[in-house]
Design a protein around this motif. Sequence first.
Motif, PDB file in Angstrom:
ATOM      1  N   ALA A 346      26.888  51.571  33.738  1.00 19.96           N
ATOM      2  CA  ALA A 346      27.219  51.056  34.983  1.00 19.96           C
ATOM      3  C   ALA A 346      28.700  50.861  35.074  1.00 19.96           C
ATOM      4  O   ALA A 346      29.396  50.355  34.235  1.00 19.96           O
ATOM      5  N   LEU A 347      29.038  51.419  36.159  1.00 17.47           N
ATOM      6  CA  LEU A 347      30.419  51.076  36.608  1.00 17.47           C
ATOM      7  C   LEU A 347      30.772  50.561  37.901  1.00 17.47           C
ATOM      8  O   LEU A 347      30.080  50.571  38.830  1.00 17.47           O
ATOM      9  N   ILE A 348      31.531  49.555  37.747  1.00 18.09           N
ATOM     10  CA  ILE A 348      31.856  48.653  39.023  1.00 18.09           C
ATOM     11  C   ILE A 348      33.440  48.966  39.563  1.00 18.09           C
ATOM     12  O   ILE A 348      34.161  49.254  38.648  1.00 18.09           O
ATOM     13  N   ARG A 349      33.658  48.575  40.533  1.00 18.83           N
ATOM     14  CA  ARG A 349      35.213  48.801  41.150  1.00 18.83           C
ATOM     15  C   ARG A 349      35.566  47.691  41.625  1.00 18.83           C
ATOM     16  O   ARG A 349      34.785  46.841  42.620  1.00 18.83           O
ATOM     17  N   VAL A 350      36.667  46.787  41.110  1.00 17.75           N
ATOM     18  CA  VAL A 350      36.927  45.502  41.372  1.00 17.75           C
ATOM     19  C   VAL A 350      38.327  45.745  42.148  1.00 17.75           C
ATOM     20  O   VAL A 350      39.207  46.514  41.913  1.00 17.75           O
TER      21      VAL A 350
END
Length: 432
Positions: A346-350
């Motif tokens: 899973a990848l998130i962008r912050v």
Amino acid sequence: SRIAGTWHSVVAGLRFTARLPAFLRRRITIDDARVTQERRQRKREADFLGVLKQAEAANPPSPYHQLLKHAGCEFGDIRSLVGKEGIEGALQQLHAAGVYLTVDEYKGRKPAVRGSATYEVNPAALRNPLVDEQFSARTSGSRGVATPVPLNLAGIHDHAVNMALAKDARGGLAWRKARWELSGIGPLLWYTTFGSPVERWFTKVGTRTGGASAAHHRKLSAVTWAGRLSGRPLPAPHHVPPDAPLPIAHWMVRVLDKGEVPHLWTSTSSAVRLCQAATEAGVSLRGAQFTVTGEPVTEARLAVIRSTGAEAVPDYGSADSGGSVTCACLAPDAPDAVHVFSDLNALIRVVRDPFPPGALLLTTLRPTAPFVFINVSMGDCATLDTRSCGCPVENLGWTTRLRDIRSFEKLTLGGMSFLDSDVARILDVDLP
């Protein structure tokens, strides 16, 4: 401790060599790969919660145990949050609560400071206890000392399933495959498990020198012999130095002359260097295929490759996570557009401190991953979107896309940090 480490490596190597023949005989069909990938997509939340429970409860020395406690999060809270917000929504809230690791924290170079609390991070505590180490890779070391990455054949198979689907989407199952590498055997094994056999194995490391090169050669020899025992022999490694790549171009031409398609998996700059050498030698590579990885993929670099008549697509991955994190978008809106293997990670962008806007945080989902990562920075930023592109890869359920992938922490000079998008533009466009 050195003797213990050597003994551990020997035992792991023996396990790997003993199990490799059976691995090589196990062929991945596209139908089986689709079933496996669809099952993993359905189990994403269960896999994530399993990894989280392992990190939070089963392995108290893990920094996540301390970070989750500091954030006031218990497993039941996170399970409820995932049910309401999904994995990525839950990860965003965990990041906001301080559950993340920067590159320096993950590497153990700096302690994790959250408010008034300080936690020392031992990278060894992030190793996945469920992984029965059979061999190891190493990170590039571009951020400092290279990190050993424990791997086993189950993890290699997890990635091979997705690579088979990605190659099928490109219409490439019958392509004649080759690998040009500095080190590591993971991609070679991925491509061996499906479609046509890997035909050529080019290495950038010589086999007649001592030290690490000699040790690497011994590993390559063990893999070659195990392939023979399996009845599916692997090609012997052939040294092709980065500054003399024409033997690879000549192999490609021989394949093309037979009416077939050669495919080379290598780094972006190596593909560019190969195509420059081919152009200077008057060699056409029209119809050849490349998968390029490890470095920024820009329009200028693709233009060099395409000037020979070849085509190239990007691959974004991380040795720390076990291999490829994405595969190429086949209807790209940027030279480096890729689809995320959302069944593996899973990848998130912050967009908030301590990270620059657009930083990517990676979470491993599979029990075969070498490390347990929860919101760990790989030092990269990107644009992330879920807009439909309509390409065959999206139809596999990998709907999250990345583009404009750049490192934000590798390039530092005189106390100043530079986005490598700026440096890549100078090197690729301005200076030439």
